[in-house]
Scaffold this active site. Structure first.
Site, mmCIF file in Angstrom:
data_model
loop_
_atom_site.group_PDB
_atom_site.id
_atom_site.type_symbol
_atom_site.label_atom_id
_atom_site.label_comp_id
_atom_site.label_asym_id
_atom_site.label_seq_id
_atom_site.Cartn_x
_atom_site.Cartn_y
_atom_site.Cartn_z
ATOM 1 N N GLU A 158 0.738 -1.219 -0.001
ATOM 2 C CA GLU A 158 0.129 0.082 0.035
ATOM 3 C C GLU A 158 0.784 1.320 0.119
ATOM 4 O O GLU A 158 0.912 1.979 0.786
ATOM 5 C CB GLU A 158 -0.840 -0.069 1.117
ATOM 6 N N CYS B 157 0.448 33.826 11.996
ATOM 7 C CA CYS B 157 0.981 34.611 13.114
ATOM 8 C C CYS B 157 1.843 33.822 14.075
ATOM 9 O O CYS B 157 1.275 33.774 15.189
ATOM 10 C CB CYS B 157 -0.296 35.314 13.430
HETATM 11 N N1 LLP Z 1 -1.229 1.829 4.525
HETATM 12 C C1 LLP Z 1 -1.459 2.088 5.851
HETATM 13 C C2 LLP Z 1 -2.498 1.423 6.542
HETATM 14 C C3 LLP Z 1 -1.146 3.440 6.340
HETATM 15 O O1 LLP Z 1 -1.534 3.830 7.509
HETATM 16 C C4 LLP Z 1 -0.395 4.266 5.649
HETATM 17 C C5 LLP Z 1 0.092 5.486 6.139
HETATM 18 C C6 LLP Z 1 0.130 3.887 4.314
HETATM 19 C C7 LLP Z 1 -0.470 2.524 4.024
HETATM 20 C C8 LLP Z 1 1.016 4.598 3.518
HETATM 21 O O2 LLP Z 1 2.226 4.811 3.825
HETATM 22 P P1 LLP Z 1 3.487 5.484 2.993
HETATM 23 O O3 LLP Z 1 3.462 4.647 1.899
HETATM 24 O O4 LLP Z 1 2.709 6.985 2.520
HETATM 25 O O5 LLP Z 1 4.650 5.817 3.855
HETATM 26 N N2 LLP Z 1 1.471 12.131 7.700
HETATM 27 C C9 LLP Z 1 2.608 11.651 7.739
HETATM 28 C C10 LLP Z 1 2.722 10.061 7.232
HETATM 29 C C11 LLP Z 1 1.418 9.327 7.811
HETATM 30 C C12 LLP Z 1 1.292 8.045 7.223
HETATM 31 C C13 LLP Z 1 -0.028 7.169 7.677
HETATM 32 N N3 LLP Z 1 -0.358 6.011 7.107
HETATM 33 C C14 LLP Z 1 3.706 12.409 7.129
HETATM 34 O O6 LLP Z 1 3.599 13.159 6.511
HETATM 35 O O7 LLP Z 1 4.959 11.888 7.157
#
Ligand code: LLP
Length: 412
Positions: free
Chosen positions: A272, A341
Site C-alpha cells: 500500500e 501569526c
Molecule cells: N497503509 C496504511 C495502513 C497506512 O496507515 C499508511 C500511512 C500507508 C499505507 C501509506 O504509507 P506511505 O507509503 O505513504 O508511507 N502524515 C505523515 C505520514 C502518515 C502515514 C500514515 N499512514 C507524514 O507526513 O509523514
C-alpha cells in the site's frame, strides 16, 4: 527556466495563482512503473494509500493505471466512487472507524475492510447483516522500524493492530459469523522506511501470524504488508531510497520460505504505497511576500506556510527550495517562513542574494501528506492543485475562495 512536464513554473503561477501545488503526472507514472516492475513478476498487488494525496482527477489517473485504492474515511471513499472505482478496487482502513465507516463496509461499498481492533470487529459483526464482507485483520508485526515516532505504527508502544491476546477471539467472531469472510492479515510498520530487511522481517512476522490463524481454522489468502517505502525528501540528505526490485523480491522470497517451513499455503502479498508514488511528483510554488533581515537570520516570508504545508512543523520535515527566476543560483542562507501569526518556519534554504518580494519559489517533494494535511488555520483558503503532463496543465483541485472559507459558519 524551472518547468514541470514541459510547462513553466511561471506560467502555472500566473494561470492559477500561488500557493500552488503542482503534481507532475509523468513523475507519478515513473514511480508507478517502478512499483509495477518490482511487483508484477511476483504477483504482488498494489493499492495506493489515498491519504498521501487524492482528488477525483488523481484517483481517475490511478484507476486508469490499474492500481487499487486504500481509503481511510467515507470522504476518501466518496472521491474513489466519483472517480469510478468499483468496490472491488477499494480497501477501507482507519484507526477508529465510525459507524458510517462500518456501514459502508457492511453495505458492500468496498471490496475489503482492514479491521483494526477487537471492538471494531464486534461492531462490524453487528453491522454486517445482509451481505458478505471480506475482512483483513490488522495486526502489529512487532517490527519497530527506524522512523519518526509520529509515523511509526509497529512495535509495542502504538495503538495500531489487534493485540495477540485478542487473536483467538477475533478468529472465533469471524468463524461464527455468516457474513464475515476472512480474507487475510494486514500490518503496516510506519512511514519513510529505508531498510529493505525491515520489510522482509515484517512480512515473515505476518506469515507467523497466518500460521496461528490457520490453527484457528482460518486460512490467510492475503498478507498485506502496508506502505512506508521511504523516499528522499531533501537533496543531499542521508536518505537512500529503497531498491524496490530488491525489497519486493526479498520480501516475497522470505514470505514463501516461511510459509513452507510452517506448512501453510503461501499468501498473496499486497502493498500500500502512498508517499513513494506521489511525494517526488509534487512541488509547491510560493510567492515571496517579504525579505526580512533580522538580527541573526534573514527570513523569506512566503504566501503560504504551516497551513498548506504542516510537515515541517509536525515532523521537522525539510524540503529543498529553489528560486524559479534563477533555479541554479544559491548565494545566501535564509529561513523560509510562512505568513501565519507564529513562528511557522518551513526550513532553511540557500537562495540568490538578489531575491525580492514577488519572486517565485519552488519547494520540492511536497506531493505527499502536504495538501492532504492542509488546514484553514488563520482562515487562509487552501491552495489549488494542478496536474501537468506532456506540456499540458489542468486543475485537480481549485483554489478555495473566501466564500469557501466561511461556508460552514452558521451565522453567515
Ligand atoms: N497503509 C496504511 C495502513 C497506512 O496507515 C499508511 C500511512 C500507508 C499505507 C501509506 O504509507 P506511505 O507509503 O505513504 O508511507 N502524515 C505523515 C505520514 C502518515 C502515514 C500514515 N499512514 C507524514 O507526513 O509523514
Amino acid at each position: 527556466v524551472l518547468e514541470f512536464a514541459g510547462v513553466s513554473a511561471a506560467t502555472l503561477a500566473e494561470t492559477y495563482g500561488t500557493p500552488l501545488v503542482v503534481i507532475d503526472l509523468e513523475v507519478v507514472d515513473a514511480a508507478i512503473d517502478a512499483f509495477v516492475h518490482a511487483c508484477a513478476p511476483h504477483g504482488v498487488e498494489i493499492s495506493y494509500a489515498a491519504k498521501a494525496f487524492v482528488s477525483i482527477g488523481f484517483a481517475r489517473h490511478l484507476l486508469a493505471r490499474g492500481l487499487g485504492l486504500d481509503v481511510c474515511s467515507t470522504g476518501e471513499l466518496l472521491i474513489a466512487q466519483r472517480a469510478g472505482y468499483a468496490p472491488s478496487g477499494l480497501t477501507l482502513h482507519g484507526a477508529g472507524k465510525t459507524d458510517d465507516d462500518l456501514r459502508a463496509a457492511a453495505q458492500g461499498l468496498v471490496g475489503r475492510i482492514a479491521v483494526d481492533g477487537i471492538d471494531e470487529l464486534r461492531r462490524l459483526a453487528a453491522a454486517a447483516r445482509a451481505q458478505r464482507v471480506d475482512v483483513l485483520l490488522r495486526l502489529n508485526s512487532g517490527v519497530e522500524a527506524r522512523t519518526h515516532a509520529f509515523v511509526r505504527t509497529g512495535g509495542d508502544d502504538t495503538k495500531f493492530g489487534i493485540h495477540p491476546r485478542d487473536e483467538a477471539d477475533a478468529a472465533a467472531i469471524i468463524a461464527a459469523h455468516p457474513h464475515l469472510r476472512f480474507a487475510g492479515l494486514h500490518a503496516h510498520m510506519g512511514s519513510q522506511i529505508y531498510d529493505s530487511q525491515a520489510f522482509a522481517g515484517h512480512a515473515e512476522a505476518l506469515v507467523d501470524a497466518a500460521a496461528r490463524f490457520a490453527g484457528y481454522g482460518l486460512m490467510s489468502e492475503q498478507a498485506v504488508v502496508g506502505g512506508g517505502f521511504g523516499v528522499a525528501t531533501q537533496r543531499g540528505a542521508d536518505e537512500r531510497p529503497l531498491d524496490l526490485d530488491e525489497t519486493i523480491a526479498t520480501l516475497v522470497r522470505r514470505t514463501a520460505q516461511r510459509a513452507q517451513a510452517l506448512g501453510i499455503p503461501v499468501p498473496r502479498i499486497g502493498i500500500e504505497p502512498g508517499r513513494a508514488i506521489v511525494a517526488a511528483a509534487g512541488t509547491t510554488l510560493y510567492r515571496v511576500q517579504a525579505l526580512k533581515r533580522q538580527t541573526t537570520r534573514t527570513f523569506v516570508v512566503v504566501d503560504g506556510g504551516m497551513t498548506d504545508n504542516p510537515r515541517p512543523a509536525i515532523y521537522g520535515a525539510r524540503h529543498h527550495v529553489a528560486s524559479v527566476r534563477r533555479p541554479g543560483a544559491a548565494d545566501i542562507d535564509v529561513t523560509i517562513s510562512g505568513r501565519s501569526c507564529e513562528n511557522d518556519e518551513l526550513g532553511p534554504a540557500r537562495l540568490p542574494h538578489d531575491l525580492q518580494a514577488g519572486d517565485l519559489l519552488a519547494m520540492e517533494t511536497t506531493g505527499a501528506y502536504t495538501f492532504s494535511m492542509a488546514s484553514n488555520y488563520n482562515r487562509f483558503p487552501r491552495p489549488a492543485v494542478v496536474a501537468v503532463e506532456g506540456g499540458k496543465h489542468r486543475l485537480f483541485i481549485r483554489r478555495e475562495t473566501l466564500d469557501d472559507v466561511i461556508r460552514t459558519d452558521a451565522d453567515g
